[in-house]
Scaffold this active site. Structure first.
Site, PDB file in Angstrom:
ATOM      1  N   GLY A   6       0.482  -5.124   0.664  1.00 48.37           N
ATOM      2  CA  GLY A   6      -0.668  -5.082  -0.236  1.00 48.37           C
ATOM      3  C   GLY A   6      -0.341  -5.687  -1.600  1.00 48.37           C
ATOM      4  O   GLY A   6      -1.240  -6.189  -2.284  1.00 48.37           O
ATOM      5  N   ALA A  19       0.864  -1.180   0.000  1.00 49.55           N
ATOM      6  CA  ALA A  19       0.000   0.000   0.000  1.00 49.55           C
ATOM      7  C   ALA A  19       0.900   1.228   0.000  1.00 49.55           C
ATOM      8  O   ALA A  19       2.082   1.146   0.352  1.00 49.55           O
ATOM      9  CB  ALA A  19      -0.865  -0.013   1.260  1.00 49.55           C
ATOM     10  N   GLU A  70      -0.842  -9.237  -1.238  1.00 47.48           N
ATOM     11  CA  GLU A  70      -2.292  -9.452  -1.061  1.00 47.48           C
ATOM     12  C   GLU A  70      -3.006  -9.402  -2.415  1.00 47.48           C
ATOM     13  O   GLU A  70      -3.892 -10.220  -2.691  1.00 47.48           O
ATOM     14  CB  GLU A  70      -2.863  -8.429  -0.076  1.00 47.48           C
ATOM     15  N   GLU A 102       4.050  -5.810   7.113  1.00 46.60           N
ATOM     16  CA  GLU A 102       3.237  -4.806   7.811  1.00 46.60           C
ATOM     17  C   GLU A 102       3.609  -4.677   9.287  1.00 46.60           C
ATOM     18  O   GLU A 102       3.575  -3.586   9.863  1.00 46.60           O
ATOM     19  CB  GLU A 102       1.739  -5.150   7.687  1.00 46.60           C
TER      20      GLU A 102
END
Ligand code: 3H9
Length: 695
Positions: free
Chosen positions: A101, A62, A104, A124
């Protein structure tokens, strides 16, 4: 132009993300992904889809910068679901670092193919977060609960071959990822999409979670997100996929809003800022560093030499004592042996590393050396003598560096006729382990010498922070304030083990008294004796000086602030030391009292903050973030608190200022006069983070 594009290659649609530098999932990328997936799905000619990235890496996560702003649609979890819901098979093609992310998104795709050099990971936790786009629910389905916990709790990356073995990727290729990904897309086109959400989570013994919790309690020391990661994985075994994702989202948002995550995110960016120094950019010329010499083969010199050898540099180590040199070489050999023993190095690495080492004690042999690092005794006369010899023999353009921790770089440079080539490279002990390198610029240090030093730090896998020349530079100057408060607290009534426990529990890697014993109480003692500007205060470092004067140097003598059993590194309180401290309090007329944890923390940490503010005022540090990086990486300041300056901002400078004023009123202005910068920022409702050096 959108950072996401779609190109049709026969029956395969190739979606490419091009969002330099690391293809982070910022809002335009997320919006582009939604659009391109829909377009490819609707296109009757397309039978399968490849998702890949331009540039040096697949999506690295992200966009961390967006976490400080209000969330913007479309949200990442929805995008991962959207990709997975696509009726045509989607193949993720991974290169570089598919992190957070990014992984993911890849797990939302139906197939994953990676180049051999790629790495995957869910880091993370290192930002005080948990994977918030279904990673905690998908990874256990692909890799199993145990492996998923391991990956998410460590945050460490997995090389592609290991990811293949763990079931995270389906195929690993050695060359031409795009071609291989399109071939895989053709192979699977027409097959029904294979969705990770539909996989079962393999059953595990619930004790796995208890074990993980107890490991976290021991190692993660008060960190907020690891326990939540465990909870999410546990839910993956108990709840439906959708319910698990919903719960994950709530816990992710809690983590994102936590001060710990703010501190860790600040540290992440601050570490990357340190390389940005006004006047230095990509056009600044660099000097070649293909050979290094280290002068002084003590613990520090040997550690520096080992760090350079490990970075594949040839190193010549010198010492004016024959035994000293032999001892230094033995230390380097032991470090290589330890590397092999821990499986970090192969036998061949050790042999090659030692082959790069040469020894000597003749300055003439240094004539051609690109970088000389002096790590001799901390004494200005000794250092000047060495630099004058280096000036005589070294070729023009050699960088002459000193590892001094406190002395004046300009005074050392004055022993040469080439002050522009002289710089401080302040390593931290143990030099091969600690990531910090303070790069101290003297008045005349040339820009290319600074730029080369920053690059040298990177080569050693260290974080170089450029600081100005002033007593103790940044780190040690602040350490004096921190240590001073520790020493005063001892005389006022707090026992060494109490202070250490309070600060350790607060998050410091070690308490100050244990650190003193580890570093050696003789070291600070000698430096203080060299100083001419000590405060006129009989209490100043009194206990440390007395112990050092008694030969109680710490771990190395088996006695210091604590007592050490033979061979043990953990000290126990010594009644003799307690009696000595009490006696000194009495002599100085100090009425001992009970001191609470809050006072111990505030006096030690605000001691750091006030000195940090003065350092900014004096222009010794460029940015508050640089100070934070120094304290996190050189002095064991808790990373999740973001460093002393970020911590003060988080507390609120008005509150910090009020407490400093309270200390001034209680303990006197000698140490607690608030620095003007703190006072001004507190009055204006400002933060250190707004500080911009006036140049
Ligand atoms: C996440 O994904 C949460 C999700 O689970 C859920 C969401 C709902 N964002 O390190 P470098 C910048 S959390 C924004 O020097 P390298 C960095 O600041 C995220 N910016 O390069 C620097 O900028 P500048 C999980 C980022 O080659 C530039 O890129 N992911 C981000 O040594 C180059 O960085 C991570 O935690 C980012 N995510 O290393 C991965 N990442 O040039 C974090 C980097 O202006 N990133 N930047 O100074 C890394 O570990 C390393 O950057 C990486 C490259 C290994 C990728």
């Amino acid at each position: 132009m959108s950072p996401v594009s779609l190109l049709q290659d026969g029956e395969v649609a190739v979606i490419t993300i091009d969002n330099p530098p690391v293809n982070a999932l910022s809002q335009p990328v997320r919006a582009g992904l939604v659009r391109c997936i829909a377009d490819a799905e609707q296109d009757g000619q397309v039978r399968s889809i490849v998702l890949m990235c331009a540039g040096r890496t697949f999506i690295a996560g992200a966009d961390i910068r967006e976490f400080d702003r209000p969330p913007m649609e479309p949200h990442l979890p929805d995008i991962v679901s959207r990709i997975e819901a696509c009726m045509k098979p989607v193949v993720a093609a991974l290169h570089g670092t598919a992190f957070g992310g990014g992984l993911e998104v890849a797990m939302g795709c139906h197939y994953r193919i990676a180049v051999e050099t790629a790495q995957v990971g869910l880091p993370e936790v290192k930002l005080g977060l948990l994977p918030g786009a279904s990673g905690t629910q998908r990874l256990p389905r692909l890799a199993g609960v145990q492996k998923a916990l391991e990956i998410m709790l460590s945050g460490d990356p997995l090389p592609a071959p290991e990811a293949l073995a763990s079931g995270i990727v389906d195929r690993v290729v050695q060359t031409d990822l795009a071609t291989a990904a399109i071939a895989l897309a053709l192979e699977v086109s027409g097959r029904p999409p294979r969705r990770v959400r539909d996989l079962p989570v393999a059953a595990v013994d619930p004790s796995v979670f208890e074990q993980a919790r107890s490991n976290v309690a021991e190692r993660a020391r008060g960190l907020f997100s690891p326990a939540k990661i465990i909870r999410c994985v546990e839910m993956a075994t108990d709840l439906s996929f959708d319910a698990g994702c919903e719960a994950e989202r709530q816990l992710f948002l809690e983590c994102k809003a936590s001060p710990q995550s703010a501190g860790l995110r600040h540290a992440f960016f601050a570490e990357r800022e340190t390389g940005k120094v006004p006047g230095i950019d990509g056009d600044t010329p660099l000097r070649p560093v293909n050979s290094v010499a280290v002068i002084g083969a003590g613990t520090m010199g040997a550690g520096i030499a080992y760090a350079c050898l490990s970075a594949r540099l040839p190193v010549r180590i010198m010492d004016n004592s024959r035994e000293g040199l032999e001892q230094g070489v033995a230390t380097i050999r032991e470090l290589f042996d330890a590397g092999v023993k821990r499986g970090k190095l192969s036998d061949a690495d050790r042999t090659a590393g030692l082959a790069r080492l040469s020894t000597g004690n003749d300055y003439e042999s240094l004539a051609d050396t690109d970088l000389v690092i002096e790590a001799a005794f901390e004494n200005i006369a000794v250092k000047k003598e060495i630099f004058s010899a280096l000036d005589r023999v070294c070729k023009p353009g050699s960088i002459l560096a000193t590892n001094t921790s406190t002395l004046d770089i300009d005074a050392i440079a004055s022993a040469t006729n080439r002050a522009a080539d002289v710089i401080g490279l302040h390593f931290f002990s143990p030099a091969h382990v600690m990531r910090l390198l303070e790069i101290v610029r003297g008045r005349a240090t040339a820009t290319d010498v600074i730029a080369t030093s920053l690059q040298f730090a990177k080569r050693l896998r260290k974080i170089g922070v450029v600081v100005g020349n002033g007593f103790g530079f940044v780190g040690n100057r602040m350490l004096y304030s921190y240590g001073r408060e520790n020493q005063l607290l001892l005389l006022e009534g707090a026992a060494p083990e109490v202070i250490d426990r309070v600060l350790y529990d607060w998050g410091m890697a070690m308490g100050p008294n244990a650190v003193g014993d580890l570093a050696g109480l003789d070291v600070g003692y000698r430096i203080r004796r060299e100083r001419s500007n000590l405060p006129d205060d009989p209490r100043y470092y009194r206990v440390a000086d007395l112990l050092a004067g008694m030969g109680r140097f710490g771990q190395k003598t088996g006695k210091g602030m604590y007592l050490y059993e033979k061979g043990s590194r953990s000290g126990v309180p010594d009644p003799e030391v307690q009696a000595l401290i009490e006696n000194e309090s009495k002599k100085l007329g100090i009425v001992r009292r009970s001191i609470d944890a809050a006072e111990i923390i505030d006096r030690c940490i605000y001691g750091l903050v006030t000195e940090g503010a003065r350092i900014l005022q004096d222009g010794i540090a460029l940015r508050p973030g640089d100070i934070d990086v120094i304290w996190i990486n050189g002095y064991g300041f808790p990373r999740h608190r973001g460093g002393p300056m970020h911590y003060a901002d988080a507390v609120g400078l008005d509150r910090v200022y009020a407490r400093v004023c309270e200390f001034r009123d209680r303990f006197g202005a000698q140490y607690w006069q608030p620095p003007p910068l703190l006072e001004q920022l507190a009055r204006d409702g400002g933060t250190f983070s707004q500080f911009v050096a006036s140049g």
